[in-house]
Design a protein around this motif. Structure first.
Motif, PDB file in Angstrom:
ATOM      1  N   UNK A  16       0.825  -1.207   0.000  1.00  0.00           N
ATOM      2  CA  UNK A  16       0.000   0.000   0.000  1.00  0.00           C
ATOM      3  C   UNK A  16       0.862   1.261   0.000  1.00  0.00           C
ATOM      4  N   UNK A  17       1.918   1.253   0.806  1.00  0.00           N
ATOM      5  CA  UNK A  17       2.805   2.422   0.868  1.00  0.00           C
ATOM      6  C   UNK A  17       3.490   2.649  -0.477  1.00  0.00           C
ATOM      7  N   UNK A  18       3.986   1.573  -1.073  1.00  0.00           N
ATOM      8  CA  UNK A  18       4.686   1.686  -2.358  1.00  0.00           C
ATOM      9  C   UNK A  18       3.740   2.172  -3.451  1.00  0.00           C
ATOM     10  N   UNK A  19       2.548   1.594  -3.512  1.00  0.00           N
ATOM     11  CA  UNK A  19       1.585   2.008  -4.536  1.00  0.00           C
ATOM     12  C   UNK A  19       1.178   3.463  -4.355  1.00  0.00           C
ATOM     13  N   UNK A  20       1.004   3.874  -3.100  1.00  0.00           N
ATOM     14  CA  UNK A  20       0.648   5.272  -2.842  1.00  0.00           C
ATOM     15  C   UNK A  20       1.768   6.208  -3.285  1.00  0.00           C
ATOM     16  N   UNK A  21       3.014   5.823  -3.011  1.00  0.00           N
ATOM     17  CA  UNK A  21       4.155   6.657  -3.398  1.00  0.00           C
ATOM     18  C   UNK A  21       4.273   6.750  -4.919  1.00  0.00           C
ATOM     19  N   UNK A  22       4.105   5.620  -5.607  1.00  0.00           N
ATOM     20  CA  UNK A  22       4.197   5.622  -7.069  1.00  0.00           C
ATOM     21  C   UNK A  22       3.062   6.444  -7.676  1.00  0.00           C
ATOM     22  N   UNK A  23       1.851   6.279  -7.133  1.00  0.00           N
ATOM     23  CA  UNK A  23       0.710   7.052  -7.633  1.00  0.00           C
ATOM     24  C   UNK A  23       0.928   8.546  -7.419  1.00  0.00           C
ATOM     25  N   UNK A  24       1.501   8.907  -6.270  1.00  0.00           N
ATOM     26  CA  UNK A  24       1.776  10.320  -5.988  1.00  0.00           C
ATOM     27  C   UNK A  24       2.802  10.884  -6.962  1.00  0.00           C
ATOM     28  N   UNK A  25       3.865  10.122  -7.211  1.00  0.00           N
ATOM     29  CA  UNK A  25       4.878  10.578  -8.166  1.00  0.00           C
ATOM     30  C   UNK A  25       4.286  10.748  -9.563  1.00  0.00           C
ATOM     31  N   UNK A  26       3.475   9.781  -9.955  1.00  0.00           N
ATOM     32  CA  UNK A  26       2.854   9.856 -11.279  1.00  0.00           C
ATOM     33  C   UNK A  26       1.932  11.068 -11.368  1.00  0.00           C
ATOM     34  N   UNK A  27       1.151  11.296 -10.318  1.00  0.00           N
ATOM     35  CA  UNK A  27       0.252  12.449 -10.321  1.00  0.00           C
ATOM     36  C   UNK A  27       1.044  13.755 -10.376  1.00  0.00           C
ATOM     37  N   UNK A  28       2.163  13.812  -9.665  1.00  0.00           N
ATOM     38  CA  UNK A  28       3.007  15.008  -9.711  1.00  0.00           C
ATOM     39  C   UNK A  28       3.517  15.263 -11.127  1.00  0.00           C
ATOM     40  N   UNK A  29       3.947  14.178 -11.786  1.00  0.00           N
ATOM     41  CA  UNK A  29       4.446  14.325 -13.155  1.00  0.00           C
ATOM     42  C   UNK A  29       3.335  14.798 -14.091  1.00  0.00           C
ATOM     43  N   UNK A  30       2.134  14.252 -13.901  1.00  0.00           N
ATOM     44  CA  UNK A  30       0.995  14.674 -14.724  1.00  0.00           C
ATOM     45  C   UNK A  30       0.641  16.129 -14.433  1.00  0.00           C
TER      46      UNK A  30
END
Length: 320
Positions: free
Chosen positions: A90-104
């Motif tokens: 859950x922590x890893x997926x949240x971090x990856x989703x946050x990074x992706x959202x930041x890039x978007x």
């Protein structure tokens, strides 16, 4: 500026595979930091997504990375993941989703176009692998044809086995299903992108375009991605055990290095997961992007028996 940093981070991650010791650990950490910085500056979202996923995978799998860190604290890596797998996931997926959202969010052309850029890049990657793997059909046919021809030759000329052109029939048959397995697995994501997989339209074709897209979105989150995760996870263990045991064919004259074909299971479903992420992003674009951009996500709003929905009768990709 962000995109070159992301590429540099990916190059560093690739280089870390061949390194050992502290150099591998610090190169993974440094490359991950570059990808985070790239997301903050505004890199191509797909590169940030792929880079963060690869960084996490390498950090977990490379013996000199997380396993070595845990070992230094007297903790066994496998025991740690058995105890904290769900929380860590859950922590890893949240971090990856946050990074992706930041890039978007930081994408120079806006959030909607940043999402569409990610869709195009993911589709391009999965399509490239799928089309390249499709050419395996040619060697597959050649191997089958040679195997059949060799059997017929041996009926009339048994001494053919003593020539340099003779191959073990067992090896040829195993090579056939090896190639077929790679062909299927590597084209799986491409088939999903093209909506070439089997669908049961008894319910879906009676729904509105929005409901169809919601079905695709929810199905991707609840069924497709979790299933791909499980197959990739257990597929890796499947291949790892084969590698450690130096597994070979059960037949004496069969192929060796069985771990190679077993490792393609995880890779194939990883590609399917990327295709699933693309479909989820397309659904989000259709549901929430400005009207002029909705056609980028209209792929799942139609059915094989329906034309373009009325609210998308504009220039662009057809729904069916």
């Amino acid at each position: 500026m962000g995109t070159p940093l992301a590429w540099l981070g990916l190059a560093g991650l690739a280089a870390s595979i061949v390194l050992t010791g502290a150099a591998a650990l610090w190169l993974i950490v440094g490359s991950a930091a570059l990808i985070v910085l790239a997301a903050l500056i505004g890199a191509r979202p797909a590169l940030v997504l792929l880079g963060s996923l690869i960084a996490v995978i390498l950090f977990i799998l490379v013996p000199d990375a997380l396993p070595a860190v845990l070992k230094s604290y007297g903790t066994n890596g496998r025991s740690f993941f058995r105890s904290w797998e769900n929380e860590a996931l859950l922590v890893v997926l949240a971090a990856i989703a946050l990074l992706f959202w930041l890039a978007v969010w930081r994408w120079k052309e806006g959030t909607a176009l940043g999402t569409i850029s990610a869709i195009r890049d993911l589709d391009a990657l999965v399509t490239f692998v799928g089309k390249a793997a499709a050419w395996l059909f040619v060697p597959l046919m050649l191997v089958i044809a040679y195997d059949v021809t060799q059997r017929k030759i041996l009926e009339f000329y048994p001494d053919y086995l003593d020539t340099v052109f003779a191959f073990s029939s067992t090896k040829l048959q195993e090579l056939e299903w090896h190639i077929h397995a790679v062909l299927f697995l590597f084209c799986l994501g491409y088939a999903y992108l093209k909506d070439a997989h089997v669908r049961i339209e008894l319910v879906r074709e009676r729904l509105s375009p929005n409901a169809r897209v919601w079905m695709e979105l929810v199905g991707g989150f609840i069924f497709l991605l979790p299933y791909c995760y499980l197959v990739v996870k257990f597929g890796f263990t499947f291949a790892e055990r084969s590698f450690n045991a130096d597994e070979v064919s059960a037949a004496q004259t069969g192929l060796s290095h069985r771990w190679i074909i077993k490792s393609t299971l995880s890779f194939g479903f990883a590609l399917l997961a990327l295709a699933g992420i693309s479909s989820i992003l397309k659904s989000l674009v259709y549901l929430y992007a400005p009207r002029r951009l909705r056609w980028h996500g209209s792929h799942y709003s139609g059915t094989p028996h329906a034309g373009q929905p009325d609210d998308l009768a504009m220039r662009g990709r057809r729904a069916d």
